[in-house]
Design a protein around this motif. Structure first.
Motif, PDB file in Angstrom:
ATOM      1  N   GLN A  39       0.688  -1.161  -0.211  1.00  0.00           N
ATOM      2  CA  GLN A  39       0.162  -0.084   0.705  1.00  0.00           C
ATOM      3  C   GLN A  39       0.604   1.560   0.123  1.00  0.00           C
ATOM      4  O   GLN A  39       0.671   1.935  -0.962  1.00  0.00           O
ATOM      5  CB  GLN A  39      -1.028   0.096   1.174  1.00  0.00           C
ATOM      6  CG  GLN A  39      -1.542  -0.709   0.682  1.00  0.00           C
ATOM      7  CD  GLN A  39      -2.871  -1.129   1.973  1.00  0.00           C
ATOM      8  OE1 GLN A  39      -2.458  -0.348   3.398  1.00  0.00           O
ATOM      9  NE2 GLN A  39      -4.102  -1.590   2.179  1.00  0.00           N
ATOM     10  N   LEU A  70       2.256   1.658  -3.496  1.00  0.00           N
ATOM     11  CA  LEU A  70       1.556   2.378  -4.475  1.00  0.00           C
ATOM     12  C   LEU A  70       0.621   3.926  -4.274  1.00  0.00           C
ATOM     13  O   LEU A  70       1.231   4.517  -5.034  1.00  0.00           O
ATOM     14  CB  LEU A  70       0.119   1.293  -4.734  1.00  0.00           C
ATOM     15  CG  LEU A  70       0.094   0.367  -4.969  1.00  0.00           C
ATOM     16  CD1 LEU A  70      -0.894  -0.633  -5.300  1.00  0.00           C
ATOM     17  CD2 LEU A  70       1.039   0.074  -6.493  1.00  0.00           C
ATOM     18  N   ILE A  77       5.958   3.926  -6.106  1.00  0.00           N
ATOM     19  CA  ILE A  77       6.366   2.732  -6.550  1.00  0.00           C
ATOM     20  C   ILE A  77       5.498   1.212  -6.968  1.00  0.00           C
ATOM     21  O   ILE A  77       4.818   0.856  -6.786  1.00  0.00           O
ATOM     22  CB  ILE A  77       6.829   1.807  -5.413  1.00  0.00           C
ATOM     23  CG1 ILE A  77       8.240   3.326  -4.821  1.00  0.00           C
ATOM     24  CG2 ILE A  77       8.026   0.786  -5.701  1.00  0.00           C
ATOM     25  CD1 ILE A  77       8.774   4.097  -5.191  1.00  0.00           C
ATOM     26  N   SER A  78       6.198   0.710  -8.609  1.00  0.00           N
ATOM     27  CA  SER A  78       5.751  -0.055  -8.876  1.00  0.00           C
ATOM     28  C   SER A  78       5.702  -1.451  -8.294  1.00  0.00           C
ATOM     29  O   SER A  78       6.438  -1.847  -7.646  1.00  0.00           O
ATOM     30  CB  SER A  78       6.649  -0.450 -10.498  1.00  0.00           C
ATOM     31  OG  SER A  78       7.425  -0.695  -9.965  1.00  0.00           O
ATOM     32  N   ARG A  79       5.117  -2.470  -8.663  1.00  0.00           N
ATOM     33  CA  ARG A  79       4.839  -3.758  -8.174  1.00  0.00           C
ATOM     34  C   ARG A  79       6.373  -4.623  -8.094  1.00  0.00           C
ATOM     35  O   ARG A  79       7.365  -4.929  -7.100  1.00  0.00           O
ATOM     36  CB  ARG A  79       3.660  -4.457  -8.159  1.00  0.00           C
ATOM     37  CG  ARG A  79       2.455  -4.070  -7.710  1.00  0.00           C
ATOM     38  CD  ARG A  79       1.340  -4.850  -9.461  1.00  0.00           C
ATOM     39  NE  ARG A  79       0.320  -3.925  -8.982  1.00  0.00           N
ATOM     40  CZ  ARG A  79      -0.085  -2.791  -9.262  1.00  0.00           C
ATOM     41  NH1 ARG A  79       0.545  -2.437  -9.650  1.00  0.00           N
ATOM     42  NH2 ARG A  79      -1.403  -2.234  -8.727  1.00  0.00           N
ATOM     43  N   LYS A  80       6.859  -4.335  -9.891  1.00  0.00           N
ATOM     44  CA  LYS A  80       8.831  -4.769  -9.708  1.00  0.00           C
ATOM     45  C   LYS A  80       8.858  -3.866  -9.083  1.00  0.00           C
ATOM     46  O   LYS A  80      10.054  -4.837  -8.626  1.00  0.00           O
ATOM     47  CB  LYS A  80       8.812  -4.384 -11.011  1.00  0.00           C
ATOM     48  CG  LYS A  80       9.428  -4.940 -12.130  1.00  0.00           C
ATOM     49  CD  LYS A  80      10.127  -4.867 -13.053  1.00  0.00           C
ATOM     50  CE  LYS A  80      11.342  -4.654 -14.117  1.00  0.00           C
ATOM     51  NZ  LYS A  80      11.507  -4.561 -15.045  1.00  0.00           N
ATOM     52  N   SER A  81       9.697  -3.084  -8.227  1.00  0.00           N
ATOM     53  CA  SER A  81      10.555  -1.696  -7.599  1.00  0.00           C
ATOM     54  C   SER A  81      10.469  -3.040  -6.821  1.00  0.00           C
ATOM     55  O   SER A  81      10.684  -3.390  -5.711  1.00  0.00           O
ATOM     56  CB  SER A  81       9.857  -0.657  -7.174  1.00  0.00           C
ATOM     57  OG  SER A  81      10.593   0.227  -9.047  1.00  0.00           O
ATOM     58  N   TRP A 122       5.842 -13.671  -7.194  1.00  0.00           N
ATOM     59  CA  TRP A 122       5.918 -12.218  -8.696  1.00  0.00           C
ATOM     60  C   TRP A 122       4.270 -12.700  -9.196  1.00  0.00           C
ATOM     61  O   TRP A 122       4.028 -11.744 -10.328  1.00  0.00           O
ATOM     62  CB  TRP A 122       7.290 -12.451  -9.308  1.00  0.00           C
ATOM     63  CG  TRP A 122       6.913 -11.657 -10.267  1.00  0.00           C
ATOM     64  CD1 TRP A 122       7.311 -12.068 -11.846  1.00  0.00           C
ATOM     65  CD2 TRP A 122       6.894 -10.835 -10.986  1.00  0.00           C
ATOM     66  NE1 TRP A 122       7.362 -11.439 -12.803  1.00  0.00           N
ATOM     67  CE2 TRP A 122       6.504 -10.216 -12.026  1.00  0.00           C
ATOM     68  CE3 TRP A 122       6.825  -9.136  -9.319  1.00  0.00           C
ATOM     69  CZ2 TRP A 122       6.690  -9.345 -12.238  1.00  0.00           C
ATOM     70  CZ3 TRP A 122       6.294  -8.455  -9.862  1.00  0.00           C
ATOM     71  CH2 TRP A 122       6.578  -7.924 -11.186  1.00  0.00           C
ATOM     72  N   ARG A 176       2.913  -9.412  -9.130  1.00  0.00           N
ATOM     73  CA  ARG A 176       2.323  -8.112 -10.838  1.00  0.00           C
ATOM     74  C   ARG A 176       1.449  -7.732 -10.862  1.00  0.00           C
ATOM     75  O   ARG A 176       0.895  -6.662 -12.165  1.00  0.00           O
ATOM     76  CB  ARG A 176       3.104  -8.696 -12.183  1.00  0.00           C
ATOM     77  CG  ARG A 176       2.842 -10.485 -12.091  1.00  0.00           C
ATOM     78  CD  ARG A 176       3.314 -10.995 -13.444  1.00  0.00           C
ATOM     79  NE  ARG A 176       2.046 -12.400 -13.535  1.00  0.00           N
ATOM     80  CZ  ARG A 176       1.922 -11.745 -15.077  1.00  0.00           C
ATOM     81  NH1 ARG A 176       2.776 -11.494 -15.995  1.00  0.00           N
ATOM     82  NH2 ARG A 176       0.892 -13.360 -15.463  1.00  0.00           N
ATOM     83  N   LYS A 177       0.263  -8.299 -10.339  1.00  0.00           N
ATOM     84  CA  LYS A 177      -1.461  -7.999 -11.336  1.00  0.00           C
ATOM     85  C   LYS A 177      -1.834  -7.875 -10.378  1.00  0.00           C
ATOM     86  O   LYS A 177      -3.594  -7.641  -9.725  1.00  0.00           O
ATOM     87  CB  LYS A 177      -1.900  -8.902 -12.190  1.00  0.00           C
ATOM     88  CG  LYS A 177      -1.617  -9.351 -13.479  1.00  0.00           C
ATOM     89  CD  LYS A 177      -2.060  -8.490 -14.212  1.00  0.00           C
ATOM     90  CE  LYS A 177      -1.281  -8.061 -15.615  1.00  0.00           C
ATOM     91  NZ  LYS A 177      -1.287  -6.958 -16.504  1.00  0.00           N
ATOM     92  N   THR A 178      -1.246  -7.503  -8.847  1.00  0.00           N
ATOM     93  CA  THR A 178      -2.278  -7.217  -7.780  1.00  0.00           C
ATOM     94  C   THR A 178      -2.914  -5.695  -7.926  1.00  0.00           C
ATOM     95  O   THR A 178      -2.060  -5.008  -7.866  1.00  0.00           O
ATOM     96  CB  THR A 178      -1.530  -7.545  -6.397  1.00  0.00           C
ATOM     97  OG1 THR A 178      -1.059  -8.683  -6.252  1.00  0.00           O
ATOM     98  CG2 THR A 178      -2.546  -7.174  -5.097  1.00  0.00           C
ATOM     99  N   GLY A 179      -3.459  -6.042  -7.251  1.00  0.00           N
ATOM    100  CA  GLY A 179      -5.046  -4.566  -7.190  1.00  0.00           C
ATOM    101  C   GLY A 179      -4.902  -3.600  -5.945  1.00  0.00           C
ATOM    102  O   GLY A 179      -4.135  -4.904  -5.212  1.00  0.00           O
ATOM    103  N   ILE A 180      -5.131  -2.971  -6.158  1.00  0.00           N
ATOM    104  CA  ILE A 180      -5.257  -2.270  -4.613  1.00  0.00           C
ATOM    105  C   ILE A 180      -7.286  -2.562  -4.334  1.00  0.00           C
ATOM    106  O   ILE A 180      -7.860  -2.969  -4.821  1.00  0.00           O
ATOM    107  CB  ILE A 180      -5.140  -0.737  -4.689  1.00  0.00           C
ATOM    108  CG1 ILE A 180      -5.072  -0.131  -3.097  1.00  0.00           C
ATOM    109  CG2 ILE A 180      -6.616   0.033  -4.437  1.00  0.00           C
ATOM    110  CD1 ILE A 180      -3.533  -0.016  -2.580  1.00  0.00           C
TER     111      ILE A 180
END
Lengths: 261, 284
Positions: free
Chosen positions: A76, A79, A83-87, A251, A255-259
Motif C-alpha cells: 500500500q 502504491l 512505486i511499481s510492483r516490480k520495484s 511474482w 505483478r497483477k495485484t490491485g489495491i
C-alpha cells in the motif's frame, strides 16, 4: 532515489522487532549464565548441567513471521508513493537478503558467546543446529573455522528460504477473498493433520504401500538437506531452489495485484 | 508530450462496467473537476492513472511515458485517495518524513505549517485520526508533495465548512504560487465550481462532458421571477430544473439568451452547475 526509499522503508519496519528478538535471546543466555554461576556457588549441585542446542534456529521462525507480515503495508505504501510492483518486489528480495546476511552474522555472534560460555563452564553444553544435523562432519571440531563459515552460509540460505515462504503465504492470502482464505486454512488443516495421516496409515496397513509415505517424505527431506550425505552444501542448494520457486510464484501473484477497498 | 493522456480505458469489476472506453486528456497546469455520482467510475479512473488498478483495455501516458508499472512516470503523479494507504501505526510526522524520502520535492516545512493551520496534531498516529482529520492529513501531504500532477479523490470528505474553505483557498494559493495540474474528483459541485478550469462529468463509466468550465457555464442560464412570468418565459425552452418558493419561481434553462429580450421583472443569473450536473446524471 525512490528505489532506495522503498528498500529503506521495508528494512526499517523490521528494526524494532529485531532488537526485541535479540534482547530476548541475550536475556535467555544471561539467565543460563546466571543459573550456571549460582549452581557453581551452591554446594551439592555437581550433577547440574544445562544443554542449549538449536537456539540458532530461533531466528528462522522469527524471520518466517517477518515474511508473513511484510506485504500489505509495504504494498500500500508503495502504491501511495508511486512505486511499481516490480520495484517493490526487487527491493523486497534485497531487503530479505540483507536480513538473511545480517541475522546470520548476529547468529554467529550469539553462537560464539554461547560456545564461549560452554568453554568456560563444564555445566553448559552449547551446540548449533548444524552440529546436530551434520554431527559426523564436525565431530572433534566444535570450534573450527570451517564450522563457523558453513553455519554462516547455511543460515543465509535457510533464512532467505523461510522469508520467501512467509512472504509467498502472505501475498497469496492478500489475493484471496474471505471465502478462499477460510477454504484454504480449513483445507490445509484437514489435508495435513487428518486426511494425510489417515491415508498414510491406511495404505500401509492394507499393504498397498510397503513403507509409510511420511517416512519416504522424511527420507526425502534428509536427502535434500544433505543430512544423509552429511553435506550442508546440498541443503544450501535445496534452500536456494526453494527460495527461487517461492519468489517466482510470489511474482506471479504480485505483478497483477490491485489495491483492495 | 505533456499532460496525462487517457486512451480508451475500459475497466470491469465482475459484471459491473466501471469505465467504458474513456478517453480524455489532462493538460499541464490546469485545475480539473472530475464529477460524477457515487459509483460513476471517478475513483477507478484515478486509481488506474496511478497504477493502483490495471485497466482491462486502453492505455495511459503521463508526459509521454506509459503509466503502468513505470516508476519514472508515477513519480510525476500523487493521488490523495479516499482510502488511507499509509501504515496505521505510523504518526503523521513519520509519514511526512517518509514522504520526503519518496518525493524529494516534498516540502516538509510547508507540510508542518499547513498541519498547524488545520489544527492537525502531527504526533498522532494515523489510525487515531477522525474521518475529517484523516482527510486533512492527506490534503497536507498532497499540497506539499510538489509533483506536476496532484489528484484529489473526494478531498473534503468529513471536513467541516471552515476546513473546506481553507482547503480551497490553500489550493488556489498554491496553484497561483507554483502552477500544477490538480484533478479534483468530487460530487460536491457547488463548492468546487468556483475554482475549476475544466469539467469532466462521468456517468456509469461513460464520459458525458469534457468542457472548459467557462463554456459549460455559458451553455445555460437561470431566470427568476413571479410564477406566471417564469411559466410564460420557459414555454419554448429546454428547462432542466424549476424551484418554486411562495409565488416566486426559478428555472434553469439550457441554451443561449438575448438579455434584451428578457421580459421586465425577470432576473437572469449564470447556469447553476449543480443543477446542470443533476440533470445530466439523473438515471431517468
Amino acid at each position: 532515489m525512490k528505489l532506495s526509499a522503498i528498500y529503506k522503508f521495508q528494512l526499517a519496519e523490521h528494526k524494532k522487532s529485531i532488537i526485541v528478538f535479540y534482547l530476548v535471546i541475550i536475556a535467555i543466555l544471561a539467565v543460563v549464565f546466571t543459573i550456571n554461576i549460582v549452581s557453581v556457588l551452591i554446594p551439592n549441585q555437581s550433577n547440574f548441567s544445562i544443554q542449549l542446542s538449536g537456539i540458532d534456529l530461533a531466528p528462522t521462525i522469527f524471520l518466517f513471521v517477518c515474511g508473513l507480515n511484510a506485504f500489505k503495508e509495504n504494498f500500500q505504501m508503495s502504491l501511495q508513493n508511486g512505486i511499481s510492483r516490480k520495484s517493490l518486489f526487487v527491493n523486497r528480495i534485497a531487503v530479505d537478503l540483507t536480513l538473511a546476511v545480517g541475522m546470520s552474522l548476529l547468529n554467529q555472534i550469539i553462537l560464539f558467546i554461547g560456545k564461549s560460555m560452554a568453554l568456560f563452564s563444564a555445566t553448559i553444553q552449547y551446540s548449533s543446529l548444524l552440529e546436530e544435523l551434520y554431527g559426523l562432519r564436525y565431530a572433534g571440531h566444535p570450534n573450527g573455522l570451517m564450522l563457523y563459515l558453513e553455519i554462516f552460509l547455511f543460515y543465509i540460505f535457510l533464512f532467505a528460504a523461510f522469508l520467501s515462504i512467509g512472504y509467498f503465504i502472505t501475498v497469496a492470502f492478500y489475493r484471496m477473498n474471505k471465502k478462499q482464505k477460510i477454504a484454504y486454512i480449513v483445507g490445509f488443516y484437514i489435508l495435513a493433520f487428518v486426511a494425510f495421516p489417515l491415508i498414510d496409515e491406511l495404505l500401509y496397513k492394507l499393504g498397498i504401500f510397503s513403507v509409510l509415505i511420511s517416512e519416504v517424505l522424511l527420507r526425502f527431506l534428509y536427502a535434500i538437506m544433505g543430512v544423509s550425505a552429511q553435506n550442508p552444501y546440498i541443503a544450501m542448494i535445496s534452500l536456494l531452489i526453494i527460495s527461487i520457486i517461492m519468489r517466482s510464484l510470489t511474482w506471479l501473484l504480485v505483478r497483477k495485484t490491485g489495491i483492495k477497498n | 508530450m505533456n499532460g496525462i493522456e487517457v486512451n480508451n480505458i475500459t475497466k470491469r469489476f465482475g459484471d459491473t462496467l466501471a469505465l467504458n472506453q474513456v478517453s480524455l486528456k489532462f493538460e499541464p497546469n490546469k485545475i480539473y473537476g472530475l464529477l460524477g455520482r457515487n459509483g460513476a467510475g471517478k475513483s477507478t479512473l484515478l486509481n488506474i492513472i496511478t497504477n493502483r488498478l490495471f485497466p482491462d483495455e486502453g492505455d495511459i501516458k503521463i508526459e509521454g511515458l506509459a503509466s503502468v508499472e513505470n516508476d519514472e512516470a508515477q513519480k510525476k503523479v500523487y493521488l490523495m485517495s479516499e482510502k488511507n494507504l499509509y501504515p496505521d501505526s505510523m504518526s503523521c510526522r513519520e509519514v511526512f518524513k517518509w514522504s520526503l524520502m519518496f518525493y524529494p520535492n516534498f516540502d516538509l516545512e510547508y507540510a508542518k505549517e499547513l498541519a498547524k493551520q488545520f489544527g492537525l496534531d502531527i504526533n498522532k498516529k494515523v489510525k487515531t485520526l477522525s474521518t475529517g482529520f484523516s482527510s486533512i492529513f492527506k490534503i497536507v501531504i498532497a499540497l506539499s508533495v510538489n509533483t506536476p500532477y496532484v489528484l484529489f479523490d473526494e478531498p473534503v470528505l468529513g471536513l467541516d465548512a471552515n476546513h473546506r474553505e481553507m482547503f480551497y483557498k490553500l489550493l488556489i494559493k498554491k496553484y497561483s504560487h507554483s502552477p500544477f495540474t490538480a484533478i479534483i474528483s468530487t460530487h460536491l459541485i457547488e463548492e468546487v465550481a468556483m475554482i475549476l478550469e475544466n469539467v469532466m462529468i462521468i456517468k456509469n463509466g461513460d464520459l458525458l462532458i469534457n468542457e472548459s468550465c467557462e463554456t459549460l457555464l455559458k451553455s445555460g442560464y437561470s431566470v427568476s421571477g413571479t410564477a406566471k412570468q417564469i411559466d410564460d418565459f420557459i414555454l419554448d425552452k429546454e428547462v432542466i430544473s424549476i424551484d418554486a418558493l411562495g409565488g416566486l419561481k426559478t428555472a434553469t434553462i439550457i441554451g443561449a439568451v438575448d438579455k434584451s429580450t428578457l421580459p421586465l421583472g425577470i432576473e437572469m443569473t449564470g447556469l447553476d452547475l449543480q443543477k446542470f450536473f443533476i440533470k445530466l446524471t439523473n438515471e431517468e
